[in-house]
Design a protein around this motif. Structure first.
Motif, PDB file in Angstrom:
ATOM      1  N   MET A  39       0.840  -1.179   0.000  1.00  0.00           N
ATOM      2  CA  MET A  39       0.000   0.000   0.000  1.00  0.00           C
ATOM      3  C   MET A  39       0.887   1.245   0.000  1.00  0.00           C
ATOM      4  SD  MET A  39      -2.936   1.144   2.713  1.00  0.00           S
ATOM      5  CE  MET A  39      -2.043   2.089   3.913  1.00  0.00           C
ATOM      6  N   THR A  40       0.491   2.240  -0.713  1.00  0.00           N
ATOM      7  CA  THR A  40       1.212   3.517  -0.710  1.00  0.00           C
ATOM      8  C   THR A  40       0.272   4.613  -0.221  1.00  0.00           C
ATOM      9  OG1 THR A  40       0.641   4.043  -2.995  1.00  0.00           O
ATOM     10  CG2 THR A  40       2.700   2.826  -2.623  1.00  0.00           C
ATOM     11  N   ARG A  41       0.865   5.710   0.198  1.00  0.00           N
ATOM     12  CA  ARG A  41       0.094   6.862   0.664  1.00  0.00           C
ATOM     13  C   ARG A  41       0.807   8.119   0.203  1.00  0.00           C
ATOM     14  NH1 ARG A  41      -3.405   7.186   5.335  1.00  0.00           N
ATOM     15  NH2 ARG A  41      -4.044   9.353   5.401  1.00  0.00           N
ATOM     16  N   GLN A  42       0.057   9.072  -0.275  1.00  0.00           N
ATOM     17  CA  GLN A  42       0.599  10.359  -0.718  1.00  0.00           C
ATOM     18  C   GLN A  42       0.615  11.303   0.474  1.00  0.00           C
ATOM     19  OE1 GLN A  42       0.829  10.844  -4.338  1.00  0.00           O
ATOM     20  NE2 GLN A  42       1.855  12.783  -4.140  1.00  0.00           N
ATOM     21  N   LEU A  43       1.790  11.852   0.799  1.00  0.00           N
ATOM     22  CA  LEU A  43       1.932  12.777   1.914  1.00  0.00           C
ATOM     23  C   LEU A  43       2.609  14.059   1.445  1.00  0.00           C
ATOM     24  CD1 LEU A  43       3.175  10.183   4.554  1.00  0.00           C
ATOM     25  CD2 LEU A  43       0.925  11.260   4.497  1.00  0.00           C
ATOM     26  N   THR A  44       2.505  15.098   2.239  1.00  0.00           N
ATOM     27  CA  THR A  44       3.080  16.400   1.921  1.00  0.00           C
ATOM     28  C   THR A  44       4.491  16.506   2.489  1.00  0.00           C
ATOM     29  OG1 THR A  44       0.868  17.352   2.080  1.00  0.00           O
ATOM     30  CG2 THR A  44       2.723  18.899   2.132  1.00  0.00           C
ATOM     31  N   ALA A  45       5.406  17.072   1.721  1.00  0.00           N
ATOM     32  CA  ALA A  45       6.748  17.371   2.202  1.00  0.00           C
ATOM     33  C   ALA A  45       6.994  18.863   2.005  1.00  0.00           C
ATOM     34  CB  ALA A  45       7.797  16.561   1.447  1.00  0.00           C
ATOM     35  N   ILE A  46       7.226  19.559   3.093  1.00  0.00           N
ATOM     36  CA  ILE A  46       7.574  20.977   3.047  1.00  0.00           C
ATOM     37  C   ILE A  46       9.063  21.067   3.357  1.00  0.00           C
ATOM     38  CG2 ILE A  46       7.214  23.248   4.079  1.00  0.00           C
ATOM     39  CD1 ILE A  46       4.365  22.243   4.807  1.00  0.00           C
ATOM     40  N   ILE A  47       9.813  21.619   2.429  1.00  0.00           N
ATOM     41  CA  ILE A  47      11.272  21.675   2.583  1.00  0.00           C
ATOM     42  C   ILE A  47      11.716  23.125   2.546  1.00  0.00           C
ATOM     43  CG2 ILE A  47      13.493  20.933   1.628  1.00  0.00           C
ATOM     44  CD1 ILE A  47      11.978  18.557   0.361  1.00  0.00           C
ATOM     45  N   ASN A  52      14.677  12.594   0.747  1.00  0.00           N
ATOM     46  CA  ASN A  52      14.915  11.159   0.921  1.00  0.00           C
ATOM     47  C   ASN A  52      14.973  10.774   2.396  1.00  0.00           C
ATOM     48  OD1 ASN A  52      14.957  10.665  -1.834  1.00  0.00           O
ATOM     49  ND2 ASN A  52      17.164  10.945  -2.002  1.00  0.00           N
ATOM     50  N   ASN A  53      15.594  11.617   3.223  1.00  0.00           N
ATOM     51  CA  ASN A  53      15.655  11.343   4.656  1.00  0.00           C
ATOM     52  C   ASN A  53      14.265  11.412   5.288  1.00  0.00           C
ATOM     53  OD1 ASN A  53      18.396  10.960   4.473  1.00  0.00           O
ATOM     54  ND2 ASN A  53      18.927  12.969   5.266  1.00  0.00           N
ATOM     55  N   LEU A  54      13.435  12.344   4.822  1.00  0.00           N
ATOM     56  CA  LEU A  54      12.064  12.429   5.312  1.00  0.00           C
ATOM     57  C   LEU A  54      11.282  11.182   4.909  1.00  0.00           C
ATOM     58  CD1 LEU A  54       9.783  13.973   6.722  1.00  0.00           C
ATOM     59  CD2 LEU A  54       9.290  15.053   4.505  1.00  0.00           C
ATOM     60  N   LYS A  55      11.460  10.752   3.674  1.00  0.00           N
ATOM     61  CA  LYS A  55      10.776   9.542   3.211  1.00  0.00           C
ATOM     62  C   LYS A  55      11.147   8.353   4.104  1.00  0.00           C
ATOM     63  CE  LYS A  55      10.152   6.599  -0.791  1.00  0.00           C
ATOM     64  NZ  LYS A  55      10.526   6.285  -2.156  1.00  0.00           N
ATOM     65  N   GLU A  56      12.425   8.209   4.413  1.00  0.00           N
ATOM     66  CA  GLU A  56      12.877   7.116   5.279  1.00  0.00           C
ATOM     67  C   GLU A  56      12.274   7.248   6.682  1.00  0.00           C
ATOM     68  OE1 GLU A  56      16.992   5.178   7.065  1.00  0.00           O
ATOM     69  OE2 GLU A  56      17.125   6.743   5.551  1.00  0.00           O
ATOM     70  N   ALA A  57      12.263   8.464   7.231  1.00  0.00           N
ATOM     71  CA  ALA A  57      11.696   8.690   8.558  1.00  0.00           C
ATOM     72  C   ALA A  57      10.204   8.356   8.581  1.00  0.00           C
ATOM     73  CB  ALA A  57      11.927  10.136   8.994  1.00  0.00           C
ATOM     74  N   LEU A  58       9.497   8.717   7.515  1.00  0.00           N
ATOM     75  CA  LEU A  58       8.064   8.411   7.431  1.00  0.00           C
ATOM     76  C   LEU A  58       7.820   6.912   7.341  1.00  0.00           C
ATOM     77  CD1 LEU A  58       7.008  11.282   5.052  1.00  0.00           C
ATOM     78  CD2 LEU A  58       6.201  10.950   7.409  1.00  0.00           C
ATOM     79  N   GLU A  59       8.626   6.227   6.534  1.00  0.00           N
ATOM     80  CA  GLU A  59       8.469   4.781   6.410  1.00  0.00           C
ATOM     81  C   GLU A  59       8.705   4.102   7.759  1.00  0.00           C
ATOM     82  OE1 GLU A  59      11.202   4.077   3.192  1.00  0.00           O
ATOM     83  OE2 GLU A  59       9.636   4.366   1.679  1.00  0.00           O
TER      84      GLU A  59
END
Length: 73
Positions: free
Chosen positions: A1-9, A37-44
Motif C-alpha cells: 500500500m502507498t500513501r501520498q503525503l506532503t513534504a515541506i522543505i 529522501n531522509n524524510l521519506k525514510e523517517a516516514l516509512e
C-alpha cells in the motif's frame, strides 16, 4: 500500500529541513533531495513502528498548503 503525503522543505543554515505536516515528522539533509529522501525514510519508519493509536492520534487527513498576503512595515 502507498500513501501520498506532503513534504515541506526549507533552507535552514547550510542545509535543508523537511517536514511532513500530516504526521508531524521531520528530517534534514545537506541538499533538497537528501532532505526529501531522509524524510521519506523517517516516514516509512514511523508507519512501520508506530502503534495504530499513535498513527491515528497524529494523522491529519486534510492538509492545505497555500500562500497568504500580509501587510508589513
Amino acid at each position: 500500500m502507498t500513501r501520498q503525503l506532503t513534504a515541506i522543505i526549507e533552507r535552514e543554515d547550510n542545509g535543508f529541513v523537511a517536514l511532513c505536516p500530516e504526521v508531524d515528522v521531520a528530517s534534514q539533509g545537506a541538499t533538497v533531495d537528501e532532505a526529501r529522501n531522509n524524510l521519506k525514510e523517517a516516514l516509512e519508519l514511523f508507519f512501520e513502528y508506530a502503534s495504530t493509536e499513535e498513527i491515528q492520534k497524529r494523522l491529519h487527513d486534510e492538509v492545505y498548503v497555500t500562500h497568504v498576503e500580509i501587510a508589513v512595515g
